[in-house]
Design a protein around this motif. Structure first.
Motif, PDB file in Angstrom:
ATOM      1  N   ASN A  47       0.826  -1.213   0.000  1.00 30.05           N
ATOM      2  CA  ASN A  47       0.000   0.000   0.000  1.00 30.05           C
ATOM      3  C   ASN A  47       0.855   1.255   0.000  1.00 30.05           C
ATOM      4  OD1 ASN A  47      -2.739  -1.133   0.221  1.00 30.05           O
ATOM      5  ND2 ASN A  47      -2.042  -1.888   2.185  1.00 30.05           N
ATOM      6  N   ASN A  69      -4.783  -5.654  -4.642  1.00 29.37           N
ATOM      7  CA  ASN A  69      -5.982  -6.492  -4.749  1.00 29.37           C
ATOM      8  C   ASN A  69      -5.673  -7.911  -5.211  1.00 29.37           C
ATOM      9  OD1 ASN A  69      -7.450  -4.303  -3.944  1.00 29.37           O
ATOM     10  ND2 ASN A  69      -8.325  -3.852  -5.951  1.00 29.37           N
ATOM     11  N   ILE A 230     -15.918 -10.015  -2.277  1.00 27.69           N
ATOM     12  CA  ILE A 230     -14.919  -8.957  -2.087  1.00 27.69           C
ATOM     13  C   ILE A 230     -15.019  -7.919  -3.205  1.00 27.69           C
ATOM     14  CG2 ILE A 230     -12.463  -8.463  -1.932  1.00 27.69           C
ATOM     15  CD1 ILE A 230     -13.764  -9.963   0.465  1.00 27.69           C
ATOM     16  N   SER A 231     -15.216  -8.371  -4.443  1.00 29.36           N
ATOM     17  CA  SER A 231     -15.320  -7.446  -5.573  1.00 29.36           C
ATOM     18  C   SER A 231     -16.539  -6.532  -5.434  1.00 29.36           C
ATOM     19  CB  SER A 231     -15.408  -8.243  -6.877  1.00 29.36           C
ATOM     20  OG  SER A 231     -15.518  -7.390  -7.986  1.00 29.36           O
ATOM     21  N   SER A 234     -15.881  -3.964  -2.510  1.00 27.84           N
ATOM     22  CA  SER A 234     -14.936  -2.919  -2.921  1.00 27.84           C
ATOM     23  C   SER A 234     -15.546  -2.006  -3.975  1.00 27.84           C
ATOM     24  CB  SER A 234     -13.648  -3.561  -3.459  1.00 27.84           C
ATOM     25  OG  SER A 234     -13.053  -4.379  -2.483  1.00 27.84           O
ATOM     26  N   GLN A 238     -16.161   2.051  -3.521  1.00 26.04           N
ATOM     27  CA  GLN A 238     -15.394   2.984  -4.352  1.00 26.04           C
ATOM     28  C   GLN A 238     -16.247   3.653  -5.427  1.00 26.04           C
ATOM     29  OE1 GLN A 238     -12.071   0.674  -5.780  1.00 26.04           O
ATOM     30  NE2 GLN A 238     -11.368   0.195  -3.713  1.00 26.04           N
ATOM     31  N   THR A 421     -10.828  -6.983   4.811  1.00 25.63           N
ATOM     32  CA  THR A 421     -11.236  -6.486   3.496  1.00 25.63           C
ATOM     33  C   THR A 421     -12.493  -5.628   3.613  1.00 25.63           C
ATOM     34  OG1 THR A 421     -10.345  -8.502   2.501  1.00 25.63           O
ATOM     35  CG2 THR A 421     -11.770  -7.157   1.126  1.00 25.63           C
ATOM     36  N   SER A 422     -13.441  -6.066   4.419  1.00 20.13           N
ATOM     37  CA  SER A 422     -14.666  -5.283   4.635  1.00 20.13           C
ATOM     38  C   SER A 422     -14.339  -3.952   5.299  1.00 20.13           C
ATOM     39  CB  SER A 422     -15.648  -6.068   5.503  1.00 20.13           C
ATOM     40  OG  SER A 422     -15.992  -7.291   4.904  1.00 20.13           O
ATOM     41  N   ALA A 425     -12.831  -1.600   2.746  1.00 21.21           N
ATOM     42  CA  ALA A 425     -13.870  -1.113   1.839  1.00 21.21           C
ATOM     43  C   ALA A 425     -14.754  -0.068   2.519  1.00 21.21           C
ATOM     44  CB  ALA A 425     -14.723  -2.287   1.348  1.00 21.21           C
ATOM     45  N   ALA A 428     -13.179   3.396   2.531  1.00 22.41           N
ATOM     46  CA  ALA A 428     -13.404   4.093   1.258  1.00 22.41           C
ATOM     47  C   ALA A 428     -14.822   4.664   1.196  1.00 22.41           C
ATOM     48  CB  ALA A 428     -13.172   3.129   0.091  1.00 22.41           C
TER      49      ALA A 428
END
Length: 471
Positions: A47, A69, A230-231, A234, A238, A421-422, A425, A428
């Motif tokens: 990152n 990712n 996940i997709s 995210s 975003q 991951t959540s 997301a 964002a």
């Protein structure tokens, strides 16, 4: 091919009825510590280097996100499949194979000269990392005697928590003296050292589920289900096309339903739905998802607040974030010993309550706080998280039958990754919704998730702990 070579060149260690003798135990836990450290760190260090890598490879900022990712997606879509293979082929063999893949692909990452090449290398590296994460806690259950299992989980929790929190600081330190390629090159000697220790000290499974069969359709549906989840998360956070996100959700529901129905029919499912029927196991997994979501909400949003609002530089930001992993480092081994005497539900509720207090206090920081005002709040967060994590992991692993330790280990890793991951997301999403107040909103939401996790943890007090069942 790799499995065959490992079988030929490695000599399985004999396993006593309850754990390894002390000299071998130390070598085995060091092999796990080194592998998990680099695997977890590589999920965070990229990152910080993204702007530098994008500029060097002449890639756009949006396209460079795939460097991060690709690694995370590869791990989450393969974690449960690899843990299932651990039950069949042996956790030791899967871990050794993961070290070989991770070390070789780290070199591949460092030698990459285009975004496409680096992204592909990161996918392969993610599969190696998934192999390490899928069976590490199952191996710890074999390495430590049952009465000391909490201590082993404490060490593992410490490694995961500190590696996750320290990733940005480590990356900044490396980039201050070397190019981005060294973020991956340093994995090579560490990986080789871990591989030597793994060959020398890791034990084989006391019993393998050799009668089980690996179900390829389940593995494919598992990958699609978690990948789409996940997709979609995210993409929504975003601000991607609503139609695309909706299409992903529809596909997720259809494939997910077929996947779960298939698992319910299998005698030993890849997604261990049979383990989810154990109340303390499922409650502990829920606690883990909520807590790691809260952790990621805070750790991703705080650097923006420290640098853009309080105008601290990168070094000061890293130092102000450091009390969190340091407090976890102190508390996690202590919690690993406390689980030998106290119920994990109680320890988790207390730890997560402290974690929530720390997060809410960070959200209520004054407009111009001094460094100490930030530091003590960070310490409360880290100490609370450390008190919760070791007993929670201990409960997840020890509540499963011994021959299903791989499935339990895979679910533990999946819960952590889903939560992280959540959380990322949701950061964002908070910044998109609240702009300048994004960090404040993220910290309040993190406190809410931690409070929810404390409540779920307290519900476990109605269930006997694994150590009580064993007694």
């Amino acid at each position: 091919m790799i499995f065959t070579l490992l079988t030929i060149f490695s000599m399985p260690q004999t396993l006593p009825s309850d754990g390894l003798p002390v000299p071998q135990r130390y070598g085995a836990i060091l092999a796990i510590a080194l592998g998990i450290t680099v695997a977890v760190l590589d999920g965070a260090i990229a990152n910080v280097a993204l702007p530098t890598i994008a500029r060097d490879l002449q890639a756009s900022p949006a396209a460079s996100i795939w460097i991060v990712n690709a690694y995370q997606l590869a791990i989450i879509v393969s974690l449960l499949s690899l843990s299932f293979l651990g039950d069949i082929l042996g956790y030791r063999r899967v871990y050794q194979c993961g070290l070989v893949v991770f070390t070789c692909t780290s070199l591949f990452c460092a030698l990459s000269d285009s975004l496409g090449m680096l992204t592909f290398a990161r996918v392969l590296q993610g599969f190696g990392g998934a192999a390490l994460m899928s069976v590490n806690t199952a191996l710890i259950r074999i390495i430590y005697p049952q009465r000391y299992l909490g201590r082993g989980m404490g060490i593992n929790s410490l490694i995961v928590a500190v590696s996750t929190a320290a990733g940005p600081t480590v990356a900044a330190a490396v980039l201050s003296v070397a190019s981005w390629q060294w973020l991956f090159l340093i994995n090579v000697p560490v990986g080789l050292g871990a591989l030597f220790l793994a060959f020398r000290f890791l034990p084989d499974n006391p019993q393998k589920a050799s009668e089980q069969r690996f179900d390829i359709p389940s593995a494919i549906m598992n990958a699609l289900t978690f990948g789409l989840l996940i997709s979609a998360l995210s993409g929504f956070a975003q601000g991607q096309s609503g139609k695309l996100v909706a299409a992903e959700l529809v596909a997720l529901v259809v494939i997910g339903v077929v996947f779960i129905r298939r698992q319910l029919r299998l005698p030993v499912p890849l997604l261990p739905v049979d383990l989810l029927r154990i109340p303390v196991f499922s409650l502990s997994l829920g606690t883990s998802v909520c807590s790691f979501c809260a952790q990621m909400l805070a750790m991703v949003s705080l650097p923006f607040f420290l640098q853009t609002v309080l105008h601290r530089d990168e070094v000061a930001t890293g130092l102000l974030l450091t009390p969190w992993p340091l407090a976890t480092m102190v508390m996690a081994p202590i919690a690993g010993r406390l689980i030998e005497r106290y119920h994990a539900g109680l320890l988790g509720a207390i730890g997560l309550g402290c974690f929530a207090i720390g997060l809410f206090s960070l959200a209520l920081l004054p407009a111009s706080p001094d460094n100490w005002s930030i530091i003590w709040r960070m310490m409360i967060c880290g100490a609370g998280f450390g008190l919760f994590q070791s007993p929670n992991n201990h409960t997840i692993i020890s509540s499963a039958p011994r021959h299903r330790s791989g499935g339990a280990s895979g679910m533990l890793g999946t819960a952590r990754l889903l939560g992280q991951t959540s959380g990322a997301a949701l950061v964002a999403l908070m910044f998109n919704l609240f702009s300048d107040q994004g960090t404040h909103a993220s910290l309040l939401l993190a406190g809410g998730f931690s409070t929810l996790a404390a409540i779920v943890s307290a519900l476990r007090l109605t269930q006997p702990g694994p150590q009580q069942k064993a007694g």
